[in-house]
Design a protein around this motif. Structure first.
Motif, PDB file in Angstrom:
ATOM      1  N   CYS A  66      -0.411   7.002   7.178  1.00  0.00           N
ATOM      2  CA  CYS A  66      -0.944   5.637   7.271  1.00  0.00           C
ATOM      3  C   CYS A  66      -2.256   5.488   6.515  1.00  0.00           C
ATOM      4  N   SER A  67      -3.067   6.541   6.452  1.00  0.00           N
ATOM      5  CA  SER A  67      -4.353   6.415   5.763  1.00  0.00           C
ATOM      6  C   SER A  67      -4.167   6.206   4.257  1.00  0.00           C
ATOM      7  N   ALA A  68      -3.192   6.884   3.661  1.00  0.00           N
ATOM      8  CA  ALA A  68      -2.927   6.693   2.228  1.00  0.00           C
ATOM      9  C   ALA A  68      -2.417   5.276   1.978  1.00  0.00           C
ATOM     10  N   LEU A  69      -1.501   4.803   2.808  1.00  0.00           N
ATOM     11  CA  LEU A  69      -0.992   3.441   2.649  1.00  0.00           C
ATOM     12  C   LEU A  69      -2.101   2.420   2.838  1.00  0.00           C
ATOM     13  N   ARG A  70      -2.971   2.650   3.814  1.00  0.00           N
ATOM     14  CA  ARG A  70      -4.086   1.732   4.062  1.00  0.00           C
ATOM     15  C   ARG A  70      -5.001   1.669   2.838  1.00  0.00           C
ATOM     16  N   ARG A  71      -5.320   2.822   2.267  1.00  0.00           N
ATOM     17  CA  ARG A  71      -6.164   2.858   1.066  1.00  0.00           C
ATOM     18  C   ARG A  71      -5.507   2.120  -0.092  1.00  0.00           C
ATOM     19  N   HIS A  72      -4.208   2.358  -0.295  1.00  0.00           N
ATOM     20  CA  HIS A  72      -3.483   1.660  -1.368  1.00  0.00           C
ATOM     21  C   HIS A  72      -3.551   0.149  -1.164  1.00  0.00           C
ATOM     22  N   LEU A  73      -3.354  -0.311   0.072  1.00  0.00           N
ATOM     23  CA  LEU A  73      -3.394  -1.745   0.368  1.00  0.00           C
ATOM     24  C   LEU A  73      -4.772  -2.333   0.092  1.00  0.00           C
ATOM     25  N   VAL A  74      -5.820  -1.599   0.437  1.00  0.00           N
ATOM     26  CA  VAL A  74      -7.193  -2.075   0.206  1.00  0.00           C
ATOM     27  C   VAL A  74      -7.494  -2.107  -1.292  1.00  0.00           C
ATOM     28  N   VAL A  75      -7.153  -1.054  -2.002  1.00  0.00           N
ATOM     29  CA  VAL A  75      -7.403  -1.003  -3.451  1.00  0.00           C
ATOM     30  C   VAL A  75      -6.660  -2.125  -4.166  1.00  0.00           C
ATOM     31  N   ALA A  76      -5.446  -2.432  -3.710  1.00  0.00           N
ATOM     32  CA  ALA A  76      -4.650  -3.501  -4.331  1.00  0.00           C
ATOM     33  C   ALA A  76      -5.124  -4.891  -3.932  1.00  0.00           C
ATOM     34  N   GLY A  77      -6.046  -4.974  -2.981  1.00  0.00           N
ATOM     35  CA  GLY A  77      -6.542  -6.277  -2.542  1.00  0.00           C
ATOM     36  C   GLY A  77      -5.622  -6.978  -1.563  1.00  0.00           C
ATOM     37  N   LEU A  78      -4.629  -6.262  -1.057  1.00  0.00           N
ATOM     38  CA  LEU A  78      -3.687  -6.852  -0.106  1.00  0.00           C
ATOM     39  C   LEU A  78      -4.220  -6.806   1.316  1.00  0.00           C
ATOM     40  N   LEU A  79      -5.126  -5.884   1.584  1.00  0.00           N
ATOM     41  CA  LEU A  79      -5.920  -5.871   2.814  1.00  0.00           C
ATOM     42  C   LEU A  79      -7.373  -5.839   2.377  1.00  0.00           C
ATOM     43  N   LEU A 102       6.120  -2.466  -3.228  1.00  0.00           N
ATOM     44  CA  LEU A 102       6.133  -1.908  -1.879  1.00  0.00           C
ATOM     45  C   LEU A 102       4.950  -2.408  -1.068  1.00  0.00           C
ATOM     46  N   LEU A 103       3.762  -2.354  -1.642  1.00  0.00           N
ATOM     47  CA  LEU A 103       2.560  -2.766  -0.927  1.00  0.00           C
ATOM     48  C   LEU A 103       2.608  -4.243  -0.558  1.00  0.00           C
ATOM     49  N   THR A 104       3.099  -5.067  -1.463  1.00  0.00           N
ATOM     50  CA  THR A 104       3.250  -6.492  -1.172  1.00  0.00           C
ATOM     51  C   THR A 104       4.214  -6.684  -0.011  1.00  0.00           C
ATOM     52  N   HIS A 105       5.306  -5.965  -0.035  1.00  0.00           N
ATOM     53  CA  HIS A 105       6.288  -6.040   1.061  1.00  0.00           C
ATOM     54  C   HIS A 105       5.648  -5.637   2.390  1.00  0.00           C
TER      55      HIS A 105
END
Length: 98
Positions: free
Chosen positions: A72-85, A41-44
């Protein structure tokens, strides 16, 4: 010439279907708990919402993520932790990562 790795069409289509199954009318219905599905999901989201080589403010990131989900804040954190942002320590900007 190096070989480019690609997924066989059936695996790629299956992954796409798994991600699209998380959406209803363009909105994310649920954030998966299983790590592999969350990563898909995060990659998408990173690939569809954010351009490479462009900086985004936190507000721009939030606005993009709000188009698919209210948290949006939870998704943003997930993206940062995953290194996608990625962002600098001061959090002044975001860029698409890997």
């Amino acid at each position: 010439m190096p070989e480019q790795q690609t997924l066989p069409p059936q695996r790629s289509a299956r992954r796409t279907h798994q991600v699209t199954a998380l959406f209803s009318h363009g909105r994310l219905v649920t954030v998966p708990r299983k790590q592999a599905r969350l990563e898909q999901l995060l990659t998408h989201l990173a690939e569809t919402l954010f351009e490479r080589d462009r900086s985004y403010t936190e507000r721009e990131v939030n606005e993009a993520l709000l188009t698919v989900h209210e948290d949006c804040s939870a998704l943003r954190r997930h993206l940062v932790v995953a290194g996608l942002l990625v962002r600098p320590r001061d959090g002044s900007s975001y860029r698409r990562g890997r």
